[in-house]
Design a protein around this motif. Structure first.
Motif, PDB file in Angstrom:
ATOM      1  N   GLN A   8     102.710  55.378 -64.620  1.00  0.00           N
ATOM      2  CA  GLN A   8     102.607  56.010 -65.941  1.00  0.00           C
ATOM      3  C   GLN A   8     103.969  56.092 -66.613  1.00  0.00           C
ATOM      4  O   GLN A   8     104.149  55.692 -67.765  1.00  0.00           O
ATOM      5  CB  GLN A   8     102.071  57.436 -65.784  1.00  0.00           C
ATOM      6  CG  GLN A   8     100.578  57.597 -65.930  1.00  0.00           C
ATOM      7  CD  GLN A   8     100.222  59.074 -65.909  1.00  0.00           C
ATOM      8  OE1 GLN A   8      99.905  59.621 -64.862  1.00  0.00           O
ATOM      9  NE2 GLN A   8     100.306  59.711 -67.061  1.00  0.00           N
ATOM     10  N   ASN A   9     104.946  56.622 -65.875  1.00  0.00           N
ATOM     11  CA  ASN A   9     106.281  56.848 -66.431  1.00  0.00           C
ATOM     12  C   ASN A   9     107.015  55.527 -66.694  1.00  0.00           C
ATOM     13  O   ASN A   9     107.659  55.365 -67.737  1.00  0.00           O
ATOM     14  CB  ASN A   9     107.100  57.720 -65.478  1.00  0.00           C
ATOM     15  CG  ASN A   9     106.530  59.134 -65.345  1.00  0.00           C
ATOM     16  OD1 ASN A   9     105.862  59.611 -66.254  1.00  0.00           O
ATOM     17  ND2 ASN A   9     106.783  59.781 -64.221  1.00  0.00           N
ATOM     18  N   GLU A  10     106.917  54.607 -65.761  1.00  0.00           N
ATOM     19  CA  GLU A  10     107.658  53.347 -65.907  1.00  0.00           C
ATOM     20  C   GLU A  10     107.124  52.497 -67.052  1.00  0.00           C
ATOM     21  O   GLU A  10     107.899  51.851 -67.762  1.00  0.00           O
ATOM     22  CB  GLU A  10     107.588  52.537 -64.604  1.00  0.00           C
ATOM     23  CG  GLU A  10     108.420  53.114 -63.484  1.00  0.00           C
ATOM     24  CD  GLU A  10     108.417  52.244 -62.242  1.00  0.00           C
ATOM     25  OE1 GLU A  10     109.138  52.585 -61.287  1.00  0.00           O
ATOM     26  OE2 GLU A  10     107.696  51.215 -62.222  1.00  0.00           O
ATOM     27  N   LEU A  11     105.815  52.486 -67.235  1.00  0.00           N
ATOM     28  CA  LEU A  11     105.201  51.608 -68.232  1.00  0.00           C
ATOM     29  C   LEU A  11     104.742  52.345 -69.481  1.00  0.00           C
ATOM     30  O   LEU A  11     104.162  51.734 -70.380  1.00  0.00           O
ATOM     31  CB  LEU A  11     104.009  50.877 -67.603  1.00  0.00           C
ATOM     32  CG  LEU A  11     104.339  50.031 -66.355  1.00  0.00           C
ATOM     33  CD1 LEU A  11     103.069  49.472 -65.730  1.00  0.00           C
ATOM     34  CD2 LEU A  11     105.294  48.906 -66.704  1.00  0.00           C
ATOM     35  N   GLY A  43      92.009  50.312 -72.141  1.00  0.00           N
ATOM     36  CA  GLY A  43      92.643  50.796 -73.368  1.00  0.00           C
ATOM     37  C   GLY A  43      93.390  49.692 -74.075  1.00  0.00           C
ATOM     38  O   GLY A  43      94.455  49.907 -74.666  1.00  0.00           O
ATOM     39  N   SER A  44      92.849  48.464 -73.979  1.00  0.00           N
ATOM     40  CA  SER A  44      93.408  47.278 -74.645  1.00  0.00           C
ATOM     41  C   SER A  44      94.829  46.945 -74.194  1.00  0.00           C
ATOM     42  O   SER A  44      95.690  46.586 -75.010  1.00  0.00           O
ATOM     43  CB  SER A  44      93.378  47.455 -76.169  1.00  0.00           C
ATOM     44  OG  SER A  44      92.059  47.603 -76.628  1.00  0.00           O
ATOM     45  N   LEU A  45      95.085  47.073 -72.906  1.00  0.00           N
ATOM     46  CA  LEU A  45      96.401  46.688 -72.384  1.00  0.00           C
ATOM     47  C   LEU A  45      96.571  45.182 -72.486  1.00  0.00           C
ATOM     48  O   LEU A  45      95.648  44.416 -72.196  1.00  0.00           O
ATOM     49  CB  LEU A  45      96.555  47.135 -70.931  1.00  0.00           C
ATOM     50  CG  LEU A  45      96.557  48.646 -70.665  1.00  0.00           C
ATOM     51  CD1 LEU A  45      96.769  48.910 -69.181  1.00  0.00           C
ATOM     52  CD2 LEU A  45      97.641  49.341 -71.482  1.00  0.00           C
ATOM     53  N   SER A  46      97.763  44.746 -72.871  1.00  0.00           N
ATOM     54  CA  SER A  46      98.029  43.311 -72.985  1.00  0.00           C
ATOM     55  C   SER A  46      98.159  42.676 -71.608  1.00  0.00           C
ATOM     56  O   SER A  46      98.367  43.366 -70.599  1.00  0.00           O
ATOM     57  CB  SER A  46      99.321  43.078 -73.774  1.00  0.00           C
ATOM     58  OG  SER A  46     100.444  43.508 -73.020  1.00  0.00           O
ATOM     59  N   ASP A  47      98.059  41.354 -71.572  1.00  0.00           N
ATOM     60  CA  ASP A  47      98.190  40.640 -70.287  1.00  0.00           C
ATOM     61  C   ASP A  47      99.568  40.854 -69.680  1.00  0.00           C
ATOM     62  O   ASP A  47      99.708  40.947 -68.447  1.00  0.00           O
ATOM     63  CB  ASP A  47      97.918  39.142 -70.482  1.00  0.00           C
ATOM     64  CG  ASP A  47      98.874  38.500 -71.474  1.00  0.00           C
ATOM     65  OD1 ASP A  47      99.343  37.387 -71.209  1.00  0.00           O
ATOM     66  OD2 ASP A  47      99.156  39.127 -72.517  1.00  0.00           O
ATOM     67  N   VAL A  49     101.549  43.581 -69.956  1.00  0.00           N
ATOM     68  CA  VAL A  49     101.586  44.920 -69.348  1.00  0.00           C
ATOM     69  C   VAL A  49     100.776  44.936 -68.054  1.00  0.00           C
ATOM     70  O   VAL A  49     101.197  45.528 -67.051  1.00  0.00           O
ATOM     71  CB  VAL A  49     101.052  45.978 -70.333  1.00  0.00           C
ATOM     72  CG1 VAL A  49     100.927  47.337 -69.641  1.00  0.00           C
ATOM     73  CG2 VAL A  49     101.955  46.100 -71.549  1.00  0.00           C
ATOM     74  N   LEU A  50      99.639  44.259 -68.062  1.00  0.00           N
ATOM     75  CA  LEU A  50      98.792  44.217 -66.864  1.00  0.00           C
ATOM     76  C   LEU A  50      99.507  43.519 -65.701  1.00  0.00           C
ATOM     77  O   LEU A  50      99.419  43.957 -64.552  1.00  0.00           O
ATOM     78  CB  LEU A  50      97.480  43.499 -67.177  1.00  0.00           C
ATOM     79  CG  LEU A  50      96.492  44.262 -68.075  1.00  0.00           C
ATOM     80  CD1 LEU A  50      95.359  43.355 -68.518  1.00  0.00           C
ATOM     81  CD2 LEU A  50      95.943  45.490 -67.354  1.00  0.00           C
ATOM     82  N   ARG A  51     100.218  42.431 -66.015  1.00  0.00           N
ATOM     83  CA  ARG A  51     100.968  41.722 -64.957  1.00  0.00           C
ATOM     84  C   ARG A  51     102.068  42.606 -64.398  1.00  0.00           C
ATOM     85  O   ARG A  51     102.278  42.665 -63.178  1.00  0.00           O
ATOM     86  CB  ARG A  51     101.536  40.418 -65.505  1.00  0.00           C
ATOM     87  CG  ARG A  51     100.568  39.247 -65.474  1.00  0.00           C
ATOM     88  CD  ARG A  51     101.277  37.933 -65.737  1.00  0.00           C
ATOM     89  NE  ARG A  51     101.855  37.903 -67.073  1.00  0.00           N
ATOM     90  CZ  ARG A  51     101.191  37.501 -68.150  1.00  0.00           C
ATOM     91  NH1 ARG A  51      99.933  37.095 -68.052  1.00  0.00           N
ATOM     92  NH2 ARG A  51     101.763  37.505 -69.342  1.00  0.00           N
ATOM     93  N   ASN A  52     102.791  43.288 -65.302  1.00  0.00           N
ATOM     94  CA  ASN A  52     103.864  44.181 -64.843  1.00  0.00           C
ATOM     95  C   ASN A  52     103.301  45.308 -63.982  1.00  0.00           C
ATOM     96  O   ASN A  52     103.884  45.666 -62.950  1.00  0.00           O
ATOM     97  CB  ASN A  52     104.611  44.766 -66.044  1.00  0.00           C
ATOM     98  CG  ASN A  52     105.433  43.720 -66.782  1.00  0.00           C
ATOM     99  OD1 ASN A  52     105.795  42.688 -66.205  1.00  0.00           O
ATOM    100  ND2 ASN A  52     105.738  43.961 -68.049  1.00  0.00           N
ATOM    101  N   LEU A  53     102.169  45.844 -64.405  1.00  0.00           N
ATOM    102  CA  LEU A  53     101.539  46.922 -63.633  1.00  0.00           C
ATOM    103  C   LEU A  53     101.116  46.416 -62.254  1.00  0.00           C
ATOM    104  O   LEU A  53     101.337  47.089 -61.246  1.00  0.00           O
ATOM    105  CB  LEU A  53     100.331  47.464 -64.409  1.00  0.00           C
ATOM    106  CG  LEU A  53      99.657  48.724 -63.837  1.00  0.00           C
ATOM    107  CD1 LEU A  53      99.011  49.536 -64.961  1.00  0.00           C
ATOM    108  CD2 LEU A  53      98.594  48.399 -62.792  1.00  0.00           C
ATOM    109  N   HIS A  54     100.539  45.238 -62.226  1.00  0.00           N
ATOM    110  CA  HIS A  54     100.080  44.667 -60.955  1.00  0.00           C
ATOM    111  C   HIS A  54     101.253  44.422 -60.004  1.00  0.00           C
ATOM    112  O   HIS A  54     101.179  44.744 -58.809  1.00  0.00           O
ATOM    113  CB  HIS A  54      99.323  43.364 -61.228  1.00  0.00           C
ATOM    114  CG  HIS A  54      98.723  42.766 -59.995  1.00  0.00           C
ATOM    115  ND1 HIS A  54      98.790  41.422 -59.701  1.00  0.00           N
ATOM    116  CD2 HIS A  54      98.067  43.342 -58.952  1.00  0.00           C
ATOM    117  CE1 HIS A  54      98.196  41.195 -58.548  1.00  0.00           C
ATOM    118  NE2 HIS A  54      97.748  42.337 -58.073  1.00  0.00           N
TER     119      HIS A  54
END
Length: 465
Positions: A8-11, A43-47, A49-54
């Protein structure tokens, strides 16, 4: 460790976005699938952001797993203290966990372990206590043991020093300080192994740059020069400053015989054990960071190349320039199908310009060619001049375009090209590929191994995964 809160905090995301995305990933959904078909859940996260989260999710889970393994291993040895367990649990990186685990990791046989086998560990601990005004060499007399090949006090003292050196090298706080100061104040230094021989690495023959600011492309260039046995590379750290730090932290006595022994041990520990390990870590970190940056450059360049607008429904003549072996020519229709091919020799050393003009004019007339694609490789400029002069003699509006031919030779010799053009040689296949690149860059370039397309930064040296 609260992984959800950290992400949550990082992204800068909301809790439900992180929780829902993790759930989708854990269910086996791929990032492209989540980005396209589960926008309402994330919540419509971009690809991106999703890659970074993964990536961070995988890292943090690996970190948690590493902590559990380390705690279990140390506990099984009976050496786990509440303080050590707390340090491990609060560690924020795998490197921190590795530093804390180092003194307890099962070791190969070292100088220190050999000295321990000879019963010299009590001597080492006695010297480190620094509470006796007795010369270390006198203390060592009590540890002479001919059966264990400790024949003199000097032998015993040397073994004790080896043990102390390893203890110092395994201190997590010391390693963290040395790693940080080496990165922030150290330099990467390169020298030529053979200064008399000129190579593409000339600028690195006597080169020095601060580690903290060295650009990624230079790191990759230095790595390649080292791998090709052209350069020798080393990290120069502020050794004097590191030495003073270690002395201040370790030496608590003013009794000179003990001080002298400990200073010798500190120097040995740093030069023999700590510095090489820190150098490897920093070199690996620089390489990983540089490869990540190179991947971004490659991605951007490749996107621009593949997304070039196609030029469909044109009869195109592809020209693969060359000198001695001649220019390979291929004509393709509006769908990329090969109609005809030939070889002409308008460039040195043959210079058969008039014959080449006659041959190409016939192909242009026979197939109603309206575009010419010229590869940008060897002999491209000479071929361009020849084509420009020839077009002046034709009463028809025909344009030519210089096309990036990187990877065309790789494709022409590939299994795919052989299956598509079993009866043509590699030169003809290359000319067809050049023509098709003008018609539809995306459709043609996807046939080529990405590292061979020529838009990256040392992409051949990178981990291909």
């Amino acid at each position: 460790m609260d992984i959800i809160k950290i992400l949550q905090n990082e992204l800068s995301l909301k809790k439900h976005q992180v929780e829902n995305t993790i759930k989708l990933i854990d269910e086996g959904n791929t990032i492209p699938f989540i980005a396209r078909y589960r926008k309402e859940v994330t919540g419509s996260l971009s690809d991106e952001v999703l890659r970074n989260l993964h990536e961070r999710l995988v890292y943090l889970r690996n970190l948690e797993s590493k902590k559990e393994q380390v705690i279990t291993s140390i506990d099984e040895q009976g050496k786990l203290t509440p303080e050590l367990k707390s340090k491990i649990l609060n560690a924020q990186t795998i490197t921190e966990v590795d530093d804390l685990y180092l003194p307890y990791r099962p070791k190969r046989r070292t100088r220190a372990t050999i000295a321990q086998e000879k019963g010299l560990e009590p001597l080492a601990l006695l010297i480190m206590q620094q509470d006796k005004k007795i010369e270390p060499l006198e203390l060592a007399n009590d540890y002479i043991n001919n059966e264990k090949e400790v024949n003199t006090a000097e032998d015993a003292l040397k073994g004790g020093q080896d043990i102390i050196a390893e203890i110092i090298s395994e201190d997590a706080d010391f390693r963290s300080y040395i790693r940080n100061i080496t990165y922030n104040k150290g330099s990467i230094v390169t020298k030529a192994k053979d200064p008399e021989t000129s190579t593409v690495f000339d600028m690195y023959y006597d080169y020095n740059e601060v580690i903290k600011t060295i650009p990624g492309h230079r790191v990759l260039a230095i790595n390649r020069g080292e791998n090709e046995k052209v350069l020798s590379v080393k990290i120069e750290a502020p050794a004097d400053e590191i030495g003073l730090f270690l002395e201040k932290r370790i030496i608590t006595t003013d009794y000179m015989p003990t001080v002298s022994v400990l200073k010798e041990v500190i120097l040995d520990s740093y030069k023999r054990l700590i510095a090489p390990a820190i150098e490897r870590e920093i070199r690996n970190m620089l390489t990983e960071k540089s490869e990540d940056g190179a991947l971004v450059v490659f991605k951007q360049n490749l996107h621009q190349l593949l997304m070039q607008a196609p030029i469909p429904n044109h009869i195109v003549m592809g020209v693969d320039p060359a000198y001695r072996t001649g220019c390979k020519i291929a004509v393709v229709d509006g769908t990329g199908k090969k109609l005809d091919h030939t070889v002409v020799y308008p460039t040195p050393p043959q210079n058969k310009i008039e014959e080449a003009k006659k041959e190409l004019k016939k192909l242009i007339t026979d197939y109603n060619v309206d575009l010419i694609a010229i590869g940008n490789g060897t002999a491209s400029r000479e071929t361009e001049r020849f084509i420009a002069d020839m077009l002046k003699e034709i009463n028809k509006p025909i344009q030519y375009v210089i096309v990036n031919e990187a990877g065309a030779s790789v494709y022409s010799a590939s299994k795919l090209a052989t299956e598509e053009f079993p009866n043509d040689d590699v030169g003809v296949r290359s000319a067809v590929s050049i023509a098709r690149r003008l018609q539809d860059p995306l459709a043609e370039l996807v046939k080529i191994d990405p590292k061979s397309i020529g838009v990256g930064q040392y992409q051949h040296d990178m981990n291909q995964k």
